[in-house]
Scaffold this motif. Sequence first.
Motif, PDB file in Angstrom:
ATOM      1  N   ASN A   1       0.900  -1.234   0.001  1.00 31.68           N
ATOM      2  CA  ASN A   1      -0.050  -0.007   0.111  1.00 31.68           C
ATOM      3  C   ASN A   1       0.694   1.171   0.006  1.00 31.68           C
ATOM      4  OD1 ASN A   1      -2.351  -1.466  -0.137  1.00 31.68           O
ATOM      5  ND2 ASN A   1      -2.797  -1.329   1.981  1.00 31.68           N
TER       6      ASN A   1
ATOM      7  N   GLY B   1       2.573   1.038  -3.493  1.00 27.43           N
ATOM      8  CA  GLY B   1       1.459   1.098  -4.776  1.00 27.43           C
ATOM      9  C   GLY B   1       0.692   2.256  -4.739  1.00 27.43           C
TER      10      GLY B   1
ATOM     11  N   LEU C   1      -2.717   1.763  -6.663  1.00 30.03           N
ATOM     12  CA  LEU C   1      -2.956   0.540  -6.301  1.00 30.03           C
ATOM     13  C   LEU C   1      -2.795   0.197  -4.787  1.00 30.03           C
ATOM     14  CD1 LEU C   1      -0.729  -1.616  -8.780  1.00 30.03           C
ATOM     15  CD2 LEU C   1      -3.373  -1.198  -9.045  1.00 30.03           C
ATOM     16  N   SER C   2      -3.964  -0.294  -4.412  1.00 33.48           N
ATOM     17  CA  SER C   2      -3.871  -0.455  -3.014  1.00 33.48           C
ATOM     18  C   SER C   2      -5.038  -1.605  -2.755  1.00 33.48           C
ATOM     19  CB  SER C   2      -4.442   0.916  -2.128  1.00 33.48           C
ATOM     20  OG  SER C   2      -5.750   1.066  -2.410  1.00 33.48           O
ATOM     21  N   VAL C   3      -4.500  -2.533  -1.528  1.00 35.10           N
ATOM     22  CA  VAL C   3      -5.588  -3.359  -1.034  1.00 35.10           C
ATOM     23  C   VAL C   3      -5.880  -3.132   0.329  1.00 35.10           C
ATOM     24  CG1 VAL C   3      -5.745  -6.035  -0.673  1.00 35.10           C
ATOM     25  CG2 VAL C   3      -4.338  -5.190  -2.632  1.00 35.10           C
TER      26      VAL C   3
ATOM     27  N   LEU D   1      -5.901  -8.707  -5.126  1.00 34.19           N
ATOM     28  CA  LEU D   1      -5.441  -7.571  -6.138  1.00 34.19           C
ATOM     29  C   LEU D   1      -6.555  -7.662  -7.164  1.00 34.19           C
ATOM     30  CD1 LEU D   1      -3.541  -5.380  -6.610  1.00 34.19           C
ATOM     31  CD2 LEU D   1      -2.297  -6.765  -7.912  1.00 34.19           C
ATOM     32  N   VAL D   2      -7.156  -8.633  -7.784  1.00 31.62           N
ATOM     33  CA  VAL D   2      -7.751  -9.016  -8.942  1.00 31.62           C
ATOM     34  C   VAL D   2      -9.295  -8.567  -8.272  1.00 31.62           C
ATOM     35  CG1 VAL D   2      -9.117 -10.724 -10.224  1.00 31.62           C
ATOM     36  CG2 VAL D   2      -6.786 -10.683 -10.244  1.00 31.62           C
TER      37      VAL D   2
ATOM     38  N   GLN E   1      -9.797  -6.352  -5.851  1.00 31.81           N
ATOM     39  CA  GLN E   1      -9.770  -4.822  -5.707  1.00 31.81           C
ATOM     40  C   GLN E   1     -10.225  -4.323  -7.130  1.00 31.81           C
ATOM     41  OE1 GLN E   1      -9.603  -3.343  -2.976  1.00 31.81           O
ATOM     42  NE2 GLN E   1      -9.701  -1.453  -3.913  1.00 31.81           N
ATOM     43  N   LEU E   2      -9.472  -4.672  -8.268  1.00 34.05           N
ATOM     44  CA  LEU E   2      -9.549  -4.191  -9.385  1.00 34.05           C
ATOM     45  C   LEU E   2     -10.869  -4.408  -9.911  1.00 34.05           C
ATOM     46  CD1 LEU E   2      -6.152  -5.045 -10.973  1.00 34.05           C
ATOM     47  CD2 LEU E   2      -6.886  -2.628 -10.128  1.00 34.05           C
ATOM     48  N   LEU E   3     -11.847  -5.453  -9.596  1.00 34.18           N
ATOM     49  CA  LEU E   3     -12.976  -5.512 -10.009  1.00 34.18           C
ATOM     50  C   LEU E   3     -13.801  -4.487  -9.304  1.00 34.18           C
ATOM     51  CD1 LEU E   3     -13.354  -9.288 -10.342  1.00 34.18           C
ATOM     52  CD2 LEU E   3     -13.047  -7.961 -12.216  1.00 34.18           C
TER      53      LEU E   3
END
Length: 60
Positions: free
Chosen positions: A23, A26, A31-33, A55-56, A58-60
């Motif tokens: 975090n 990124g 990008l962050s989770v 990560l996937v 989070q991107l959805l």
Amino acid sequence: MKKIALKILIRSVLGFAALLLFNTAGGGFGLSVGLNILNAGVLGVLGISGFALLLVLQLL
């Protein structure tokens, strides 16, 4: 049983640290989770594949 629980706990703590580092690094790229105990537990159990999963998701 005790040995497995200790191993998962140690890996979860390391996963939490990895999320914190990700975090921090990124954030500059957008990008962050989420940094919470559930995500650290996913990393503790699944490892690198768990990180890819988070990560996937989070991107959805």
